[in-house]
Design a protein around this motif. Structure first.
Motif, PDB file in Angstrom:
ATOM      1  N   ALA A  30     -14.046  -7.611  -2.762  1.00  0.00           N
ATOM      2  CA  ALA A  30     -13.339  -8.891  -2.644  1.00  0.00           C
ATOM      3  C   ALA A  30     -12.609  -8.982  -1.301  1.00  0.00           C
ATOM      4  CB  ALA A  30     -12.345  -9.042  -3.789  1.00  0.00           C
ATOM      5  N   ASP A  31     -12.671 -10.154  -0.693  1.00  0.00           N
ATOM      6  CA  ASP A  31     -12.035 -10.377   0.611  1.00  0.00           C
ATOM      7  C   ASP A  31     -10.516 -10.203   0.523  1.00  0.00           C
ATOM      8  OD1 ASP A  31     -14.496 -10.959   1.704  1.00  0.00           O
ATOM      9  OD2 ASP A  31     -14.321 -13.113   1.277  1.00  0.00           O
ATOM     10  N   PRO A  32      -9.874  -9.852   1.665  1.00  0.00           N
ATOM     11  CA  PRO A  32      -8.406  -9.697   1.680  1.00  0.00           C
ATOM     12  C   PRO A  32      -7.671 -10.968   1.261  1.00  0.00           C
ATOM     13  CG  PRO A  32      -9.368  -8.740   3.651  1.00  0.00           C
ATOM     14  CD  PRO A  32     -10.476  -9.458   2.948  1.00  0.00           C
ATOM     15  N   GLY A  33      -8.271 -12.128   1.482  1.00  0.00           N
ATOM     16  CA  GLY A  33      -7.623 -13.383   1.124  1.00  0.00           C
ATOM     17  C   GLY A  33      -8.076 -13.941  -0.205  1.00  0.00           C
ATOM     18  N   GLN A  34      -8.739 -13.117  -1.037  1.00  0.00           N
ATOM     19  CA  GLN A  34      -9.262 -13.587  -2.319  1.00  0.00           C
ATOM     20  C   GLN A  34      -8.140 -14.057  -3.244  1.00  0.00           C
ATOM     21  OE1 GLN A  34     -12.516 -13.837  -3.705  1.00  0.00           O
ATOM     22  NE2 GLN A  34     -11.350 -14.885  -5.292  1.00  0.00           N
ATOM     23  N   ALA A  35      -8.225 -15.297  -3.710  1.00  0.00           N
ATOM     24  CA  ALA A  35      -7.268 -15.813  -4.689  1.00  0.00           C
ATOM     25  C   ALA A  35      -7.638 -15.293  -6.071  1.00  0.00           C
ATOM     26  CB  ALA A  35      -7.294 -17.336  -4.678  1.00  0.00           C
ATOM     27  N   PRO A  36      -6.702 -15.114  -6.981  1.00  0.00           N
ATOM     28  CA  PRO A  36      -7.013 -14.641  -8.338  1.00  0.00           C
ATOM     29  C   PRO A  36      -8.070 -15.537  -8.995  1.00  0.00           C
ATOM     30  CG  PRO A  36      -4.650 -14.626  -7.973  1.00  0.00           C
ATOM     31  CD  PRO A  36      -5.249 -15.339  -6.800  1.00  0.00           C
ATOM     32  N   LEU A  37      -9.133 -14.917  -9.507  1.00  0.00           N
ATOM     33  CA  LEU A  37     -10.238 -15.673 -10.100  1.00  0.00           C
ATOM     34  C   LEU A  37     -10.892 -14.814 -11.166  1.00  0.00           C
ATOM     35  CD1 LEU A  37     -12.043 -18.268  -9.899  1.00  0.00           C
ATOM     36  CD2 LEU A  37     -13.490 -16.968  -8.316  1.00  0.00           C
ATOM     37  N   ARG A  38     -11.190 -15.436 -12.312  1.00  0.00           N
ATOM     38  CA  ARG A  38     -11.880 -14.709 -13.376  1.00  0.00           C
ATOM     39  C   ARG A  38     -13.145 -14.064 -12.838  1.00  0.00           C
ATOM     40  NH1 ARG A  38     -11.483 -16.367 -19.210  1.00  0.00           N
ATOM     41  NH2 ARG A  38     -13.702 -15.789 -19.210  1.00  0.00           N
ATOM     42  N   ILE A  39     -13.416 -12.833 -13.306  1.00  0.00           N
ATOM     43  CA  ILE A  39     -14.546 -12.097 -12.750  1.00  0.00           C
ATOM     44  C   ILE A  39     -15.882 -12.752 -13.068  1.00  0.00           C
ATOM     45  CG2 ILE A  39     -14.728 -10.508 -14.712  1.00  0.00           C
ATOM     46  CD1 ILE A  39     -15.493  -8.352 -12.576  1.00  0.00           C
ATOM     47  N   ASP A  40     -15.998 -13.418 -14.231  1.00  0.00           N
ATOM     48  CA  ASP A  40     -17.277 -14.059 -14.541  1.00  0.00           C
ATOM     49  C   ASP A  40     -17.548 -15.208 -13.560  1.00  0.00           C
ATOM     50  OD1 ASP A  40     -15.230 -15.558 -15.614  1.00  0.00           O
ATOM     51  OD2 ASP A  40     -16.098 -15.721 -17.618  1.00  0.00           O
ATOM     52  N   LYS A  41     -16.505 -15.975 -13.241  1.00  0.00           N
ATOM     53  CA  LYS A  41     -16.673 -17.053 -12.263  1.00  0.00           C
ATOM     54  C   LYS A  41     -16.913 -16.483 -10.864  1.00  0.00           C
ATOM     55  CE  LYS A  41     -13.813 -20.432 -14.743  1.00  0.00           C
ATOM     56  NZ  LYS A  41     -12.607 -21.292 -14.660  1.00  0.00           N
ATOM     57  N   PHE A  42     -16.232 -15.398 -10.541  1.00  0.00           N
ATOM     58  CA  PHE A  42     -16.388 -14.748  -9.246  1.00  0.00           C
ATOM     59  C   PHE A  42     -17.845 -14.313  -9.031  1.00  0.00           C
ATOM     60  CE2 PHE A  42     -16.478 -10.862  -6.697  1.00  0.00           C
ATOM     61  CZ  PHE A  42     -15.744 -11.219  -5.564  1.00  0.00           C
ATOM     62  N   LEU A  43     -18.435 -13.673 -10.048  1.00  0.00           N
ATOM     63  CA  LEU A  43     -19.812 -13.182  -9.911  1.00  0.00           C
ATOM     64  C   LEU A  43     -20.828 -14.324  -9.904  1.00  0.00           C
ATOM     65  CD1 LEU A  43     -19.697  -9.988 -12.168  1.00  0.00           C
ATOM     66  CD2 LEU A  43     -19.796 -10.105  -9.678  1.00  0.00           C
ATOM     67  N   MET A  44     -20.534 -15.393 -10.633  1.00  0.00           N
ATOM     68  CA  MET A  44     -21.442 -16.552 -10.617  1.00  0.00           C
ATOM     69  C   MET A  44     -21.609 -17.105  -9.210  1.00  0.00           C
ATOM     70  SD  MET A  44     -20.668 -18.926 -13.926  1.00  0.00           S
ATOM     71  CE  MET A  44     -21.658 -20.227 -13.225  1.00  0.00           C
ATOM     72  N   ASP A  45     -20.538 -17.080  -8.422  1.00  0.00           N
ATOM     73  CA  ASP A  45     -20.571 -17.629  -7.071  1.00  0.00           C
ATOM     74  C   ASP A  45     -21.291 -16.714  -6.086  1.00  0.00           C
ATOM     75  OD1 ASP A  45     -19.129 -19.791  -7.952  1.00  0.00           O
ATOM     76  OD2 ASP A  45     -17.183 -18.946  -7.362  1.00  0.00           O
ATOM     77  N   ARG A  46     -21.486 -15.458  -6.463  1.00  0.00           N
ATOM     78  CA  ARG A  46     -21.987 -14.494  -5.485  1.00  0.00           C
ATOM     79  C   ARG A  46     -23.331 -13.887  -5.810  1.00  0.00           C
ATOM     80  NH1 ARG A  46     -16.859 -15.111  -5.116  1.00  0.00           N
ATOM     81  NH2 ARG A  46     -15.705 -14.681  -3.171  1.00  0.00           N
ATOM     82  N   ILE A  47     -23.833 -14.120  -7.015  1.00  0.00           N
ATOM     83  CA  ILE A  47     -25.126 -13.542  -7.400  1.00  0.00           C
ATOM     84  C   ILE A  47     -26.065 -14.667  -7.806  1.00  0.00           C
ATOM     85  CG2 ILE A  47     -26.318 -11.953  -8.935  1.00  0.00           C
ATOM     86  CD1 ILE A  47     -23.743 -10.370  -9.151  1.00  0.00           C
ATOM     87  N   SER A  48     -27.177 -14.741  -7.121  1.00  0.00           N
ATOM     88  CA  SER A  48     -28.124 -15.834  -7.361  1.00  0.00           C
ATOM     89  C   SER A  48     -28.774 -15.718  -8.733  1.00  0.00           C
ATOM     90  CB  SER A  48     -29.215 -15.834  -6.277  1.00  0.00           C
ATOM     91  OG  SER A  48     -29.931 -14.616  -6.291  1.00  0.00           O
ATOM     92  N   ASN A  49     -29.107 -16.881  -9.318  1.00  0.00           N
ATOM     93  CA  ASN A  49     -29.825 -16.981 -10.597  1.00  0.00           C
ATOM     94  C   ASN A  49     -29.070 -16.353 -11.761  1.00  0.00           C
ATOM     95  OD1 ASN A  49     -32.073 -18.206  -9.293  1.00  0.00           O
ATOM     96  ND2 ASN A  49     -32.767 -16.178  -8.646  1.00  0.00           N
ATOM     97  N   ALA A  50     -27.763 -16.217 -11.641  1.00  0.00           N
ATOM     98  CA  ALA A  50     -26.984 -15.626 -12.726  1.00  0.00           C
ATOM     99  C   ALA A  50     -26.153 -16.706 -13.411  1.00  0.00           C
ATOM    100  CB  ALA A  50     -26.067 -14.533 -12.182  1.00  0.00           C
TER     101      ALA A  50
END
Length: 350
Positions: A30-50
């Protein structure tokens, strides 16, 4: 920072366990400036077709760690968190090599077929079993089998059974059949009956096991029951005693859901581990006396059926094209009938 793999494929419900450790498919910092975010939403934004559902299932099954520890779907990602997604199978090309392996086909039409898988055959290529599988055989005997989205490399499959479980599987030959059968599995309308030889005699003789199942946090190769309803995934097994052999019994199990090792984990949970199921401790003397004669008899039974005593005996579903209800039944394999004969003889003369 992200290292990618096929997340959609690996988040499909696994029905077959590996024999070794998990392999890292993704590592995200996670980036140094990452705002608190649920992990399921976090992974949805970063892994294709998930999809979120697949991600949440993967988290529940213990495939996702944050800073080396398992988390729940509502965990809030923080700056600098190291998120790893691991699977029993290493990242690999999904191409399947066709192999001329005989199939025991009990029914076939233009849309589907039903096969009776022998014990010892892996259903699809996976870690340590890239060849000699049912899928390798299917791709040899049939051309252009459909694949479910996110399930690449497993043509025709809509469900699976363990390597050392014998019995019936339905295979889709057309896209229509695949989608129609997949929906029935999703809706839990498929009728699946298994016969199991288990340690002890279930009391009551007929009942329902309704308890969540998920991967063990100590050993992810096995499935365990969780009393906490927020952990694991809902799993329901209906069982019925068929025959009492004093120290073991023949039990019929009907699956309402289809989780990894569902019958094996559920029966262990209620104190009736499958006979000779090494993964769950059924390859030890769990009921009966310690007399050497009895112990020798049990050892001989283990040699007679050198696997968990579980057989997918019958399968019922609505044909996705003709809409006709179809029911298939299979005979118990020779090793299973032989070990039953041994127990019948033992309780009759001892």
């Amino acid at each position: 920072m992200i290292f990618s793999g096929n997340f959609a494929a690996m988040m499909n419900e696994p029905m077959q366990e590996p024999d070794d450790d998990l392999f890292e498919h993704h590592k995200i910092i996670a980036d140094p400036g990452q705002a608190p975010l649920r992990i399921d939403k976090f992974l949805m934004d970063r892994i294709s077709n998930a999809t979120r559902n697949k991600i949440q299932n993967g988290i529940a099954d213990g495939f996702v760690d944050v800073n080396g520890s398992s988390v729940k779907s509502n965990y809030k990602v923080k700056p600098g968190d190291v998120i790893t997604v691991s699977m029993p199978e290493p990242p690999r090309d999904t191409d399947v090599v066709p192999e001329d392996i005989p199939l025991n086909i009990v029914y076939e039409d233009k849309d589907l077929l039903v096969v009776n898988k022998e014990a010892g055959m892996v259903v699809h290529p996976a870690y340590q079993n890239w060849s000699g599988t049912l899928v390798n055989a299917l791709t040899y005997h049939f051309q252009n089998l459909p694949e479910m989205e996110g399930n690449e490399g497993r043509p025709g499959l809509v469900h699976r059974i363990d390597k050392d479980t014998s019995g019936l599987l339905v295979i889709a030959k057309s896209e229509t059949a695949m989608h129609g059968l997949a929906k029935q599995f999703y809706d839990h309308s498929i009728e699946r009956t298994y016969y199991a030889l288990v340690w002890g005699i279930p009391v009551p003789e007929k009942g329902t096991i309704d308890i969540n199942l998920g991967r063990s946090l100590k050993d992810r190769r096995i499935t365990v029951a969780y009393e906490d309803e927020t952990i694991g995934r809902n799993a329901i097994t209906h069982y019925e005693l068929l025959k009492d052999y004093r120290y073991v019994s023949l039990v019929k199990c009907n699956l309402e859901t289809g989780r990894t090792h569902q019958i094996r984990a559920h029966m262990k949970h209620i104190g009736h581990t499958l006979f000779n199921d090494a993964t769950y401790g059924g390859d030890k003397l769990l009921k009966g006396t310690q007399f050497s004669k009895y112990k020798q008899f049990v050892d001989n039974c283990f040699k007679t059926i050198p696997r968990q005593a579980l057989h997918a005996k019958s399968l019922g579903f609505v044909h996705p094209v003709t809409k006709e209800f179809m029911q298939f039944d299979s005979e118990l394999p020779e090793d299973f009938t032989n070990v039953i004969d041994k127990w019948e003889h033992y309780v009759q003369y001892n």
